[in-house]
Design an enzyme around this catalytic site. Structure first.
Site, PDB file in Angstrom:
ATOM      1  N   ASP A 169       0.886  -1.058   0.002  1.00  0.00           N
ATOM      2  CA  ASP A 169       0.098  -0.015   0.010  1.00  0.00           C
ATOM      3  C   ASP A 169       0.897   1.260  -0.119  1.00  0.00           C
ATOM      4  O   ASP A 169       0.849   2.127   1.134  1.00  0.00           O
ATOM      5  CB  ASP A 169      -1.112  -0.228   1.070  1.00  0.00           C
ATOM      6  CG  ASP A 169      -2.170   1.084   1.078  1.00  0.00           C
ATOM      7  OD1 ASP A 169      -2.514   1.220  -0.001  1.00  0.00           O
ATOM      8  OD2 ASP A 169      -2.690   1.339   2.123  1.00  0.00           O
ATOM      9  N   ASP A 206       3.566   1.023   8.020  1.00  0.00           N
ATOM     10  CA  ASP A 206       2.250   0.616   7.974  1.00  0.00           C
ATOM     11  C   ASP A 206       2.489  -0.409   6.478  1.00  0.00           C
ATOM     12  O   ASP A 206       1.996  -0.215   5.727  1.00  0.00           O
ATOM     13  CB  ASP A 206       1.245   1.325   7.601  1.00  0.00           C
ATOM     14  CG  ASP A 206      -0.176   0.771   7.578  1.00  0.00           C
ATOM     15  OD1 ASP A 206      -0.219  -0.435   7.967  1.00  0.00           O
ATOM     16  OD2 ASP A 206      -1.196   1.304   7.307  1.00  0.00           O
TER      17      ASP A 206
END
Length: 337
Positions: free
Chosen positions: A212, A229
């Site tokens: 992502d 993340d």
């Protein structure tokens, strides 16, 4: 945007996160010997629940509570291990902290991990030097990601990000009846275009990705980028971690891609055939995103944060968006291949 190992509709009862109040957060940290001082700040996260917590006599920490039933324990630990590999090679990422010999902890039915707090600002993606710097770091991440495959995490491909999400949407009554035929037709055209792009790209190397990798997951400091993340990390083609850094008109994207690859190829070879996949991967992301919202609709945080989802206008816009993607997938890649 996020992904699931457990994509069944019943995996996420809304009440599970409703039990996660401030007392539960502090008690969870206390269970591993970290005593909060009462300062608690909810951070912007919908898939999981993430908090910045003040710690007595120490710097604040960030604690992530994983959405129940989304990833297996083994899949979470596999991501933690990948990030730890990157840290060992002095790549600027934010790993889960090891506390009492473990990075993944359990409390009252929740699984959680603790991270150091890292500040930073959004990168200046209009600056060629910044893009080249980001490209170098992605190249270093991919060089490590190519060493071995994931065993527990699935791959990003037309089945997992296209066919399965399409089938979920069509089977669960999210498309308004009067738009069902139009959506079903255009999503099938889009997936046919995706298959054609994959055929043109041919066999491409699969590696462990960030998954992502957009500007919101890059914190910029004077020391350069910090990548955060890795929750969506999975197997896939290298271009997945590059195309989301591109924006604007075609000529601007060509320039941006050149700047990124100027840094990337210092550490990792790039297969030009993967450029056939840029619009295909964008198309898959759009289909998967709608299904992600649909799967989470029983979580009260989602209707509050995404009130426009599942309206007539929303699905009309998705139909137009996919029609545009069908046309874009027929265009030549950004560079000659």
């Amino acid at each position: 945007m996020t992904t699931d190992l457990h994509d069944g509709a019943a995996a996420h009862p809304a009440h599970l996160f409703a039990r996660l109040g401030p007392d539960c957060v502090l008690d969870a940290l206390d269970s591993i010997g970290l005593r909060g001082d009462g300062r608690l700040l909810a951070l912007n996260s919908y898939e999981n629940r993430v908090y910045q917590v003040g710690i007595e006599d120490s710097a604040p920490l960030v604690v992530k509570f994983y959405r129940p039933a989304r990833w297996s324990d083994a899949a979470i630990l596999e991501e933690h291990a990948f990030v730890a590999e990157l840290v060992e090679r002095e790549i600027q990422v934010v790993p889960a902290l090891t506390v009492h010999g473990a990075t993944l902890h359990q409390f009252d039915g929740f699984r959680f991990a603790v991270f150091e707090r890292h500040g930073g600002r959004a990168p200046e993606l209009s600056d060629p030097a910044t893009l080249e710097w980001i490209g170098r770091f992605i190249g270093r991440i991919h060089a490590v990601g190519a060493i071995k495959p994931y065993a527990e995490r699935p791959a990003l491909n037309p089945d997992t990000f296209g066919i399965e999400p399409r089938d979920y949407l069509l089977a669960n009554g999210f498309i308004p009846p009067e738009l069902l035929s139009a959506y079903s037709s255009v999503v099938d055209q889009a997936l046919a275009g995706v298959r054609h792009c994959y055929e043109r790209a041919g066999e491409t190397a699969q590696l462990r990705l960030h998954g992502d990798c957009h500007s919101g997951n890059v914190l910029w400091t004077d020391a350069g980028p910090h990548f955060v993340d890795f929750d969506d990390s999975r197997m896939g083609p290298a271009i997945q971690d590059l195309w989301m850094m591109l924006s604007g008109e075609r000529a601007e994207q060509v320039r941006q891609l050149g700047d990124i690859l100027a840094g990337y190829e210092d550490f990792c070879d790039f297969e030009p055939r993967q450029l056939y996949l840029v619009e295909a991967l964008r198309t898959l992301r759009l289909i998967h995103y709608s299904a992600w919202l649909a799967r989470r609709w029983d979580d009260p945080a989602f209707p509050a944060a995404f009130p426009w989802f599942n309206t007539q206008r929303y699905w009309q816009d998705r139909i137009l968006e996919l029609r545009e993607q069908v046309a874009l997938m027929d265009e030549p890649p950004l560079w000659p291949v």
